[in-house]
Motif scaffolding. Structure first.
Motif, short mmCIF file in Angstrom:
data_model
loop_
_atom_site.label_atom_id
_atom_site.label_comp_id
_atom_site.label_asym_id
_atom_site.label_seq_id
_atom_site.Cartn_x
_atom_site.Cartn_y
_atom_site.Cartn_z
N GLY A 92 0.79 -1.22 0.00
CA GLY A 92 0.00 0.00 0.00
C GLY A 92 0.83 1.28 0.00
N TRP A 93 2.15 1.15 0.06
CA TRP A 93 3.02 2.32 0.07
C TRP A 93 3.84 2.34 -1.22
CZ3 TRP A 93 2.23 5.77 3.77
CH2 TRP A 93 1.68 5.35 4.96
N TYR A 94 3.22 2.19 -2.32
CA TYR A 94 3.94 2.03 -3.58
C TYR A 94 4.68 3.27 -4.03
CZ TYR A 94 1.21 -2.19 -3.56
OH TYR A 94 0.64 -3.37 -3.20
N GLU A 95 4.27 4.44 -3.58
CA GLU A 95 4.91 5.67 -4.02
C GLU A 95 5.89 6.22 -2.99
OE1 GLU A 95 2.07 8.44 -5.56
OE2 GLU A 95 0.95 6.84 -6.54
N VAL A 96 6.44 5.34 -2.19
CA VAL A 96 7.40 5.73 -1.16
C VAL A 96 8.79 5.78 -1.76
CG1 VAL A 96 8.48 4.92 0.96
CG2 VAL A 96 6.03 4.77 0.70
N ALA A 97 9.57 6.78 -1.35
CA ALA A 97 10.95 6.88 -1.82
C ALA A 97 11.72 5.64 -1.37
CB ALA A 97 11.60 8.14 -1.27
N PRO A 98 12.37 4.94 -2.28
CA PRO A 98 13.13 3.74 -1.89
C PRO A 98 14.37 4.11 -1.09
CG PRO A 98 13.48 4.22 -4.20
CD PRO A 98 12.45 5.21 -3.71
N TYR A 99 14.79 3.21 -0.24
CA TYR A 99 16.00 3.43 0.54
C TYR A 99 17.20 3.51 -0.39
CZ TYR A 99 13.51 2.41 4.90
OH TYR A 99 12.66 2.45 5.98
N PRO A 100 18.24 4.24 0.00
CA PRO A 100 19.42 4.37 -0.86
C PRO A 100 20.15 3.04 -1.03
CG PRO A 100 19.82 5.38 1.26
CD PRO A 100 18.38 4.98 1.25
N GLU A 101 20.83 2.93 -2.14
CA GLU A 101 21.59 1.71 -2.44
C GLU A 101 22.97 1.73 -1.78
OE1 GLU A 101 20.70 -1.00 -4.34
OE2 GLU A 101 18.68 -0.15 -4.40
N ARG A 102 23.56 2.92 -1.64
CA ARG A 102 24.95 3.04 -1.16
C ARG A 102 25.02 3.88 0.10
NH1 ARG A 102 28.70 1.31 -5.06
NH2 ARG A 102 29.93 1.22 -3.18
N LEU A 103 26.05 3.66 0.89
CA LEU A 103 26.28 4.38 2.13
C LEU A 103 26.44 5.88 1.88
CD1 LEU A 103 26.85 4.44 5.20
CD2 LEU A 103 29.25 3.91 4.66
#
Length: 128
Positions: A92-103
């Motif tokens: 239900g949170w499809y438009e959420v900013a994804p977590y970053p890939e790199r530190l």
């Protein structure tokens, strides 16, 4: 099959479930940043690392631990956790900013997402 039923080799009966939905015990991913390991523990259990007896941090039901040898990813996960970000199931949170890939992208992500729905409110400022 009819013959098996008649001689008793085939049990026929109603469905009986040993799982009670109201008493289901959910296991939540917990991680130890010192050991770089993750375990699924019940919500009621003490959050103690079975390896080093340190604190096992509540990560959320959908946390996928990086490889133990991947120090950069473990640092990224720890930095996100200390900033209040958790890993719940994303339904239900499809438009959420994804977590970053790199530190190296984490600090910018944290500053750009103060009201992210997966962020726990009232967290102390993150350690660096």
């Amino acid at each position: 099959m009819e013959i098996r039923i008649k001689i008793g080799n085939r049990a026929v009966g109603g469905f009986e479930s040993s799982i009670s939905v109201s008493n289901a015990e959910y296991r939540i991913a917990h991680a130890c940043f010192a050991c770089r390991k993750s375990w699924k523990l019940s919500e009621d259990s003490a959050a103690i690392c079975p390896q080093c007896a340190g604190e096992a941090h509540h990560m959320g039901r959908s946390f996928k631990a990086p490889k133990r040898t991947d120090e950069e990813q473990w640092k990224k996960v720890e930095k996100l956790w200390r900033a209040g970000f958790r890993f719940p199931t994303n339904t239900g949170w499809y438009e959420v900013a994804p977590y970053p890939e790199r530190l190296r992208e984490v600090d910018e992500f944290i500053s750009q997402n103060p009201d992210h729905p997966f962020r726990v409110k009232n967290q102390p400022s993150p350690r660096t």
